[in-house]
Write an enzyme that holds these catalytic residues in place. Sequence first.
Site: not given
Ligand code: NAD
Length: 270
Positions: A155, A168
């Site tokens: 991130s 986080y």
């Molecule tokens: P999201 O909530 O759609 O996806 C996260 C996924 O991880 C979900 O499908 C959830 O079920 C799964 N998950 C959670 N805990 C778990 C576990 N213990 N074991 C297996 N699966 C698990 O959100 P996203 O935005 O797609 O996030 C994906 C990644 O991107 C994350 O690591 C998040 O920190 C990172 N991220 C997202 C953003 C953003 O703006 N959306 C920005 C920076 C980083």
Amino acid sequence: MFPFRGLLGGQKALVTGASSGIGRAVALALAEAGADVVVNFIGSSEAADEVVSAIQTIGSKAIPILADVSQEAQVQTMFKRAIEEFGTVDILVNNAGIQSNAPVDGMTIGQWNSVIATNLTGQFLCAREAIREFKRRGVVSTVSVSAGKIICISSVHEAIPWAGHVNYAASKGGVMLLMKSIAQEVAALKIRVNSICPGAIRTPMNESAWENREAYNALMPLIPYKRIGEPEEIGRLAAFLASDYADYITGTSVYVDGGMMLYPGFESGG
Ligand code: NAD
């Protein structure tokens, strides 16, 4: 036309948290590039089954595997099953992540531990199993010049402090040095490890930031490029980083953030 079609032909990928958001888009992009994909998920299987069907429609193989990435035994069972089904794993995308926000003096130990366990320990556990498999198999030159690729979804908050989200930000700061240290350790084995650092991407995790015009507008001062990112933009970079076109790229964080890292507060002077 997808720019990397065929580039990952014959390769096997495992994407954690692949049933929604960025993980889903990455799984589909890797499949578009020709990889077969393990769709890891937690909770109900409905969304994972939809991703599996979408990958099959593209023409790649896919299997859903339920596993909590923070649990050592479940991660080991998942890799064992993936290798039984697909023969090996060539690409790991460490994507699963959660948030549990609170002011630091109101944050419970449960909130702290759950975020570190999923976002940081989970990435370690999956990377360890992937590297064990990459070392066992070595380079298969007809498949890739590399023995394996790991892409950590980090991130902008591996670098930008985030008040109200200390668990986080600490987890993503940890991912940065986890990624770099593993990359350094395994480079001589022809294993590449990199991070993608998204800014604000339109996914369920940050729905509150884009669900209405007011929230969206409030986000824009943080983004010089003046729009939110789409999950597919992360997917395309993951496909490139996993491919041999990126063979000289290891140990680095690539930001996909519309300029969020550019100190936007200085946009009009300082
Ligand atoms: P999201 O909530 O759609 O996806 C996260 C996924 O991880 C979900 O499908 C959830 O079920 C799964 N998950 C959670 N805990 C778990 C576990 N213990 N074991 C297996 N699966 C698990 O959100 P996203 O935005 O797609 O996030 C994906 C990644 O991107 C994350 O690591 C998040 O920190 C990172 N991220 C997202 C953003 C953003 O703006 N959306 C920005 C920076 C980083």
